[in-house]
Design an enzyme around this catalytic site. Structure first.
Site, PDB file in Angstrom:
ATOM      1  N   LYS A  85     -35.887  69.086 -15.691  1.00  0.00           N
ATOM      2  CA  LYS A  85     -35.829  69.521 -14.298  1.00  0.00           C
ATOM      3  C   LYS A  85     -35.011  68.599 -13.388  1.00  0.00           C
ATOM      4  O   LYS A  85     -35.037  67.392 -13.523  1.00  0.00           O
ATOM      5  CB  LYS A  85     -37.253  69.613 -13.718  1.00  0.00           C
ATOM      6  CG  LYS A  85     -38.119  70.710 -14.300  1.00  0.00           C
ATOM      7  CD  LYS A  85     -37.612  72.113 -14.008  1.00  0.00           C
ATOM      8  CE  LYS A  85     -37.772  72.531 -12.568  1.00  0.00           C
ATOM      9  NZ  LYS A  85     -39.156  72.688 -12.152  1.00  0.00           N
ATOM     10  N   TYR A 142     -52.367  62.714  36.995  1.00  0.00           N
ATOM     11  CA  TYR A 142     -52.479  62.056  35.699  1.00  0.00           C
ATOM     12  C   TYR A 142     -53.878  62.205  35.131  1.00  0.00           C
ATOM     13  O   TYR A 142     -54.879  62.075  35.842  1.00  0.00           O
ATOM     14  CB  TYR A 142     -52.146  60.544  35.820  1.00  0.00           C
ATOM     15  CG  TYR A 142     -52.268  59.841  34.473  1.00  0.00           C
ATOM     16  CD1 TYR A 142     -51.230  59.888  33.545  1.00  0.00           C
ATOM     17  CD2 TYR A 142     -53.445  59.199  34.104  1.00  0.00           C
ATOM     18  CE1 TYR A 142     -51.359  59.292  32.292  1.00  0.00           C
ATOM     19  CE2 TYR A 142     -53.579  58.603  32.843  1.00  0.00           C
ATOM     20  CZ  TYR A 142     -52.530  58.658  31.950  1.00  0.00           C
ATOM     21  OH  TYR A 142     -52.662  58.084  30.717  1.00  0.00           O
ATOM     22  N   THR A 202     -27.603  90.031   2.840  1.00  0.00           N
ATOM     23  CA  THR A 202     -28.586  90.477   3.822  1.00  0.00           C
ATOM     24  C   THR A 202     -29.796  90.870   2.991  1.00  0.00           C
ATOM     25  O   THR A 202     -29.644  91.365   1.863  1.00  0.00           O
ATOM     26  CB  THR A 202     -28.109  91.688   4.649  1.00  0.00           C
ATOM     27  OG1 THR A 202     -27.904  92.780   3.766  1.00  0.00           O
ATOM     28  CG2 THR A 202     -26.806  91.387   5.389  1.00  0.00           C
ATOM     29  N   HIS A 203     -30.975  90.620   3.502  1.00  0.00           N
ATOM     30  CA  HIS A 203     -32.216  90.879   2.748  1.00  0.00           C
ATOM     31  C   HIS A 203     -32.217  90.129   1.412  1.00  0.00           C
ATOM     32  O   HIS A 203     -32.880  90.552   0.467  1.00  0.00           O
ATOM     33  CB  HIS A 203     -32.422  92.376   2.488  1.00  0.00           C
ATOM     34  CG  HIS A 203     -32.237  93.234   3.692  1.00  0.00           C
ATOM     35  ND1 HIS A 203     -33.271  93.620   4.507  1.00  0.00           N
ATOM     36  CD2 HIS A 203     -31.110  93.750   4.249  1.00  0.00           C
ATOM     37  CE1 HIS A 203     -32.802  94.359   5.504  1.00  0.00           C
ATOM     38  NE2 HIS A 203     -31.488  94.447   5.377  1.00  0.00           N
ATOM     39  N   SER A 229     -39.085  66.018 -12.821  1.00  0.00           N
ATOM     40  CA  SER A 229     -40.463  66.447 -13.055  1.00  0.00           C
ATOM     41  C   SER A 229     -41.122  65.455 -14.003  1.00  0.00           C
ATOM     42  O   SER A 229     -40.483  64.950 -14.928  1.00  0.00           O
ATOM     43  CB  SER A 229     -40.444  67.842 -13.683  1.00  0.00           C
ATOM     44  OG  SER A 229     -41.632  68.055 -14.414  1.00  0.00           O
ATOM     45  N   LYS A 254     -47.591  60.761  23.053  1.00  0.00           N
ATOM     46  CA  LYS A 254     -46.640  59.862  22.381  1.00  0.00           C
ATOM     47  C   LYS A 254     -46.507  60.073  20.872  1.00  0.00           C
ATOM     48  O   LYS A 254     -45.385  60.242  20.382  1.00  0.00           O
ATOM     49  CB  LYS A 254     -46.993  58.410  22.695  1.00  0.00           C
ATOM     50  CG  LYS A 254     -46.580  58.057  24.094  1.00  0.00           C
ATOM     51  CD  LYS A 254     -47.337  56.903  24.663  1.00  0.00           C
ATOM     52  CE  LYS A 254     -47.433  57.053  26.158  1.00  0.00           C
ATOM     53  NZ  LYS A 254     -48.299  58.168  26.627  1.00  0.00           N
ATOM     54  N   SER A 302     -53.806  52.376  23.190  1.00  0.00           N
ATOM     55  CA  SER A 302     -52.588  53.076  22.744  1.00  0.00           C
ATOM     56  C   SER A 302     -51.551  52.128  22.162  1.00  0.00           C
ATOM     57  O   SER A 302     -50.492  52.566  21.719  1.00  0.00           O
ATOM     58  CB  SER A 302     -51.977  53.843  23.915  1.00  0.00           C
ATOM     59  OG  SER A 302     -51.790  52.976  25.012  1.00  0.00           O
TER      60      SER A 302
HETATM   61  N1  ARG Z   1     -51.594  54.425  28.105  1.00  0.00           N
HETATM   62  C1  ARG Z   1     -51.460  55.332  29.192  1.00  0.00           C
HETATM   63  C2  ARG Z   1     -50.632  56.547  28.766  1.00  0.00           C
HETATM   64  O1  ARG Z   1     -49.978  56.463  27.790  1.00  0.00           O
HETATM   65  C3  ARG Z   1     -50.799  54.675  30.345  1.00  0.00           C
HETATM   66  C4  ARG Z   1     -51.272  55.159  31.654  1.00  0.00           C
HETATM   67  C5  ARG Z   1     -52.690  54.829  31.850  1.00  0.00           C
HETATM   68  N2  ARG Z   1     -53.084  55.159  33.175  1.00  0.00           N
HETATM   69  C6  ARG Z   1     -54.375  55.141  33.528  1.00  0.00           C
HETATM   70  N3  ARG Z   1     -54.631  55.425  34.757  1.00  0.00           N
HETATM   71  N4  ARG Z   1     -55.337  54.896  32.670  1.00  0.00           N
HETATM   72  O2  ARG Z   1     -50.661  57.571  29.380  1.00  0.00           O
END
Ligand code: ARG
Length: 460
Positions: A283, A317, A155-156, A277, A325, A23
């Site tokens: 344009k 988790y 409106t509309h 354009s 992310k 990541s």
């Molecule tokens: N890169 C992971 C995330 O963004 C961090 C946590 C990883 N935890 C694990 N037990 N592999 O979620």
């Protein structure tokens, strides 16, 4: 390359598995938050006697050095490391040696990543709130500058009644105010510190979670370790608030696109926010506004992505959660850009007053004013609607206008009509006659402008 695990593994992960699972390409954005959280954690470990004071200091000083480099942009991320946590940890070990191995005591990446993400959200969403206030200021200033302008409202997308341009602009300010309050709401709910929840069950080591919370400015710690490492509500709430904000921007953008067409020609969007354009030299296209409309799809998609990602995911988790992310980072970045662009838009937008004035020289905008006139004289709403409807029909059929009606012409429609009704066929009178709170009455709109100027700190 160092991983936080592996001693019980019979062989290393494949290159493709690494490519698929690392990541660092995106979570490097969390670097400073990871360092801040780790300094607070190491300090607490030292104060609780879990590691020695000397080791705690060494770790904190090493981390501070890394933090400086990150801030200056000179920190070299190692993209062969799995994630931001191992990146920092490896660098720390290079700096201070084996003491670095004690940093991860009484925590796990499962609670650490939630801490990093919460710190990221707390900072970035606060920045967004500030930038929304900048857009609001630009709109209020623009409204104030054009307080004398009356525009057709729709409106509309059909001409309806006239309003002050400032009144419509203040509608945008209200929308943005709700966006701020949604973000504040999300910010207040996410403001709990998860570190010390560890993998999922807490720890037998004598940590003091409140100490970490206090150092990082959290008012309290999370109350359940399982929920702490599983919870991604705060990201969903953030993405939801950003999606609604995008929806608002897409509607404002659409008004600008329509208003800037040759057909409407109410406003000129500054050149710096338009493109041309490649084939039609004449344009001037409102591409930036169109892209705001388009990127709103991105904001919706990112919210959806998180909702789908977390649906039916078992506690606690799961690695799926790593994928929270990119959507969050993308939405934060897009919204930040949009906010800058809208501030620039309202700081430079030009109003074509003469064009607008000519457009509202049209009796059909005042039919409700004529109805109100009759209602004030005791005619029922239904009857008033019929009377004015017949007048409009006759004008349209015969190419006539109400302003040409004689006293007796008017009496044909209703004995309640006096000649003074023709005074109502005037935009100024129409807006002035509005009395209800929240209406387009110029005095009320001016009061609203002053209220916003005060609350937004606009220089008067
Ligand atoms: N890169 C992971 C995330 O963004 C961090 C946590 C990883 N935890 C694990 N037990 N592999 O979620």
């Amino acid at each position: 390359m160092s991983k936080f695990w592996g001693s019980r593994f019979e062989k290393g992960t494949s290159a493709l598995a690494d490519k698929f699972s690392f990541s660092i390409a995106y979570d490097h954005k969390l670097a400073l938050y990871d360092v801040m959280g780790s300094i607070a954690h190491a300090t607490m470990l030292g104060q609780c006697g879990i590691i020695s004071q000397a080791e705690s200091k060494k770790i904190a000083t090493g981390l501070a050095k890394i933090g400086k480099k990150i801030e200056q942009g000179t920190f070299k991320f190692d993209f062969k490391e799995e994630d931001i946590h191992s990146n920092i940890q490896t660098e720390l070990k290079k700096l201070i040696g084996t003491s670095a191995d004690k940093l991860h005591t009484a925590r796990s990446r499962n609670d650490l990543i939630v801490l990093d993400m919460k710190l990221y959200c707390l900072y970035e969403l606060t920045m967004i709130v500030n930038k929304i206030a900048q857009v609001q200021k630009a709109i209020v200033q623009f409204a104030d500058k054009n307080i004398d302008v009356i525009i057709p409202a729709y409106t509309h997308l059909q001409s309806a009644q006239v309003v002050l341009l400032a009144h419509q602009l203040l509608a945008y300010v209200e929308m943005l105010e709700r966006d701020k309050s949604r973000l504040f709401d999300a910010l207040s709910r996410m403001d709990t510190m998860p570190l010390g929840s560890c993998a999922l069950s807490g720890t037998s080591l004598p940590i003091k979670r409140e100490m970490v919370a206090e150092q990082l400015g959290f008012p309290k710690v999370t109350a359940n370790s399982i929920d702490s490492v599983s919870d991604r509500d705060f990201i969903i709430e953030a993405l939801s608030a950003l999606a609604i904000l995008g929806m608002h921007f897409s509607r404002i953008a659409e008004d600008m696109i329509i208003w800037s067409t040759q057909e409407f020609n109410f406003v000129n969007i500054d050149w710096s926010l338009c493109t041309g354009s490649s084939i039609m030299p004449h344009k001037k296209n409102p591409d930036i506004m169109e892209l705001v409309r388009g990127e709103t799809a991105t904001l919706y998609a990112n919210l959806n992505k998180l909702l789908i990602l977390t649906k039916a995911l078992p506690l606690t988790y799961n690695r799926d959660l790593q994928l929270d992310k990119p959507p969050l980072f993308e939405s934060v970045e897009k919204v930040g850009d949009m906010l800058g662009l809208f501030t620039a838009l309202f700081n430079t937008l030009k109003v074509n007053k003469d064009v607008i004035k000519a457009k509202i020289n049209n009796e059909s905008f005042f039919t409700v004013d004529i109805m109100d006139y009759l209602i004030k004289k005791g005619v029922s709403y239904r009857e008033a609607h019929d009377i004015v409807g017949k007048m409009v029909k006759e004008c349209l059929d015969k190419g006539n206008s109400i302003k040409n009606f004689s006293k007796s012409d008017l009496k044909k429609y209703s004995l309640k009509f006096e000649i003074d009704v023709k005074k109502l066929l005037d935009p100024q009178v129409s807006v002035k006659n509005k009395k209800s709170f929240g209406s387009t009455n110029p005095d009320l709109v001016k009061k609203q402008i002053n209220k916003w100027k005060k609350s937004l700190n606009v220089r008067i």
